[in-house]
Design a protein around this motif. Structure first.
Motif, PDB file in Angstrom:
ATOM      1  N   ASN A 142       0.786  -1.240   0.000  1.00  0.00           N
ATOM      2  CA  ASN A 142       0.000   0.000   0.000  1.00  0.00           C
ATOM      3  C   ASN A 142       0.818   1.290   0.000  1.00  0.00           C
ATOM      4  O   ASN A 142       0.248   2.357  -0.225  1.00  0.00           O
ATOM      5  N   ALA A 143       2.108   1.231   0.234  1.00  0.00           N
ATOM      6  CA  ALA A 143       2.928   2.451   0.271  1.00  0.00           C
ATOM      7  C   ALA A 143       3.331   2.829  -1.153  1.00  0.00           C
ATOM      8  O   ALA A 143       4.276   2.281  -1.718  1.00  0.00           O
ATOM      9  N   ARG A 144       2.642   3.795  -1.729  1.00  0.00           N
ATOM     10  CA  ARG A 144       2.799   4.109  -3.146  1.00  0.00           C
ATOM     11  C   ARG A 144       4.097   4.828  -3.479  1.00  0.00           C
ATOM     12  O   ARG A 144       4.600   4.724  -4.597  1.00  0.00           O
ATOM     13  N   LEU A 145       4.642   5.586  -2.535  1.00  0.00           N
ATOM     14  CA  LEU A 145       5.849   6.366  -2.800  1.00  0.00           C
ATOM     15  C   LEU A 145       7.089   5.766  -2.139  1.00  0.00           C
ATOM     16  O   LEU A 145       8.133   6.420  -2.060  1.00  0.00           O
ATOM     17  N   LEU A 146       6.980   4.548  -1.668  1.00  0.00           N
ATOM     18  CA  LEU A 146       8.085   3.919  -0.950  1.00  0.00           C
ATOM     19  C   LEU A 146       9.305   3.774  -1.857  1.00  0.00           C
ATOM     20  O   LEU A 146       9.211   3.244  -2.967  1.00  0.00           O
ATOM     21  N   LYS A 147      10.455   4.267  -1.365  1.00  0.00           N
ATOM     22  CA  LYS A 147      11.693   4.197  -2.131  1.00  0.00           C
ATOM     23  C   LYS A 147      12.596   3.057  -1.666  1.00  0.00           C
ATOM     24  O   LYS A 147      13.314   2.461  -2.473  1.00  0.00           O
ATOM     25  N   LYS A 148      12.562   2.779  -0.358  1.00  0.00           N
ATOM     26  CA  LYS A 148      13.448   1.746   0.166  1.00  0.00           C
ATOM     27  C   LYS A 148      12.804   1.047   1.349  1.00  0.00           C
ATOM     28  O   LYS A 148      12.275   1.703   2.250  1.00  0.00           O
ATOM     29  N   ALA A 149      12.851  -0.261   1.365  1.00  0.00           N
ATOM     30  CA  ALA A 149      12.364  -1.064   2.490  1.00  0.00           C
ATOM     31  C   ALA A 149      13.488  -2.008   2.910  1.00  0.00           C
ATOM     32  O   ALA A 149      13.970  -2.812   2.112  1.00  0.00           O
TER      33      ALA A 149
END
Length: 444
Positions: A391-398
């Protein structure tokens, strides 16, 4: 060979003598006073140099084998000391070794020398040493640190230059004593209160210091709901609280920027969360029971960074509340600080319920997600991680760092690999999300 060593010693001593006196005094100021005094035998130049060192530090344990008592030795030093300004005075002693009269005399002399830092540490004994309240009047003192005293301050004090105050393991005779102390510090900026293991007659700690900017509180776990804190600090920007289990907490800090709440049990209500609404960074590691009520509307408009501890039961419920009410959250970190404890005793698991609607922060702001010591063996943690990735649309790094596998548990390696592959296979809402797996070595 012996002659060469002796010559080298003379050369080193001569090099020291060539240093500016101010620099020599600066070097000596980092040493205990007893050690500094021994330098008087080095040469004629050094004979009286120790008397000008602007820092005095006495530890009664250093004088146990002396022919004179600790009090006698300290008095002799004060009679010889000639520094025009005393930067600091540190005294560490047992209650039977000195009297309040001794302390009053030494500190009085130090005040006359424009003392700036006073540290008094009474080593714990059966009988408490009463801190002389008359010492709480000084125009030059900037730092005061008290440890293991009984404090009785029946009237207002005045320390108009005090900026830093540490109160560790103190017992106050009543509520008025702490109020009288804090009210007499008009420009106080830093306050440390460590009350672990103390028992006194204070029912409510009232902390109303308009100038206070940073506050640390550490409590024991023996509260029974009858004690509490009323904190009114309009200029506070940093707060750290540890161990308020069963204590009532009333906080007014409209300028708060950073807050850390550890090892406490709280009723998470709109009023409580509202007291933290100005914060830009929050770190929460709370113990059950967590009685959580959902606030109306998004209240954490300023919050951009959030850390939540995952080592205690019900932590995911707190996560849900925070995600729902932090619309501008950019950084989310989940940390298990209790890995070893949970491996031995086990964490009580439960059912995580997804938010009814996808939180706004996941749709429009969250860019960084990190899980330190991710436990791939817990189903509810897998559910939380999957939900955020989906659900995190703008996530760059996990980033996921996993707990180590001991040599006797090598059979778990394949299972962990499969679980991590499942995470890697999750269809992520952000096409630019970079997934990183690391092995945490801090618990190896």
């Amino acid at each position: 060979m012996e002659q060469r060593s002796r010559n080298l010693g003379f050369v080193k001593a001569d090099m020291m003598n060539q240093l500016p006196e101010a620099l020599i005094l600066r070097i000596l100021s980092f040493l205990p006073t007893k050690t500094v005094i021994t330098t008087s035998v080095l040469s004629k130049q050094w004979r009286s140099l120790w008397k000008l060192v602007p820092n005095l530090e006495f530890d009664s344990e250093d004088y146990e084998s002396e022919h004179h008592t600790f009090s006698e030795n300290v008095c002799k030093v004060f009679l010889s000391h000639k520094a025009p300004v005393l930067e600091s005075l540190h005294l560490k002693f047992r209650s039977h070794e000195v009297s309040p009269v001794d302390i009053g005399l030494w500190v009085g002399i130090a005040f006359a020398q424009h003392l700036r830092e006073l540290v008094l540490h009474c080593l714990p004994q059966q009988e408490r040493f009463t801190f002389p309240s008359s010492l709480c009047t000084c125009n030059t003192l900037e730092t005061l640190k008290l440890k293991s005293f009984l404090v009785d301050i029946p009237s207002l004090v005045l320390m108009k230059s005090l900026r830093t105050l540490h109160l560790e393991f103190l017992e106050f005779t009543d509520d008025e004593s702490i109020c009288n102390l804090l009210s007499g510090c008009p420009i106080l900026e830093d306050l440390v209160m460590d009350r672990t293991g103390t028992y006194d007659d204070v029912v409510t700690f009232t902390n109303s210091v308009p100038s206070l900017q940073r506050l640390w509180i550490r409590e024991n776990s023996h509260g029974e709901g009858t004690r509490g804190y009323m904190i009114n600090v309009p200029s506070l920007n940093f707060l750290e609280i540890e161990g308020l289990k069963g204590f009532d907490l009333c906080l007014n800090a409209p300028e708060l920027v950073e807050a850390y709440l550890f090892d406490g049990s709280y009723i998470i209500t709109e009023k409580f969360l509202g007291s933290l609404k100005a914060a830009k960074h929050l770190s929460l590691d709370l113990s059950p029971p967590l009685e959580i009520t959902y606030p109306i509307g998004s209240i954490f408009y300023q919050l951009v960074s959030l850390e939540i501890g995952t080592g205690k039961a019900e932590w995911w419920n707190l996560l849900t509340v925070m995600l729902d009410n932090s619309p501008k959250l950019q950084v989310l970190k989940l940390i298990d600080e209790y890995l070893n404890f949970n491996k031995i005793y086990g964490l009580v698991c439960g059912k995580w319920n997804e938010p009814k609607c996808v939180p706004k922060c996941l749709l429009s702001h969250l860019e960084t997600f990190a899980w330190t010591r991710y436990s791939w063996e817990r189903e509810e943690e897998k559910e939380v991680a999957t939900y955020i990735l989906k659900n995190a649309r703008l996530l760059k790094k996990a980033t996921f760092s996993t707990n180590p596998i001991e040599s006797k548990e090598l059979n778990k390696l394949e299972k962990r690999r499969m679980m991590l592959n499942e995470l890697d296979g999750v269809v992520r809402a952000s096409n630019s999300c970079h997934l990183v797996f690391e092995f945490d070595s801090s618990y190896m």
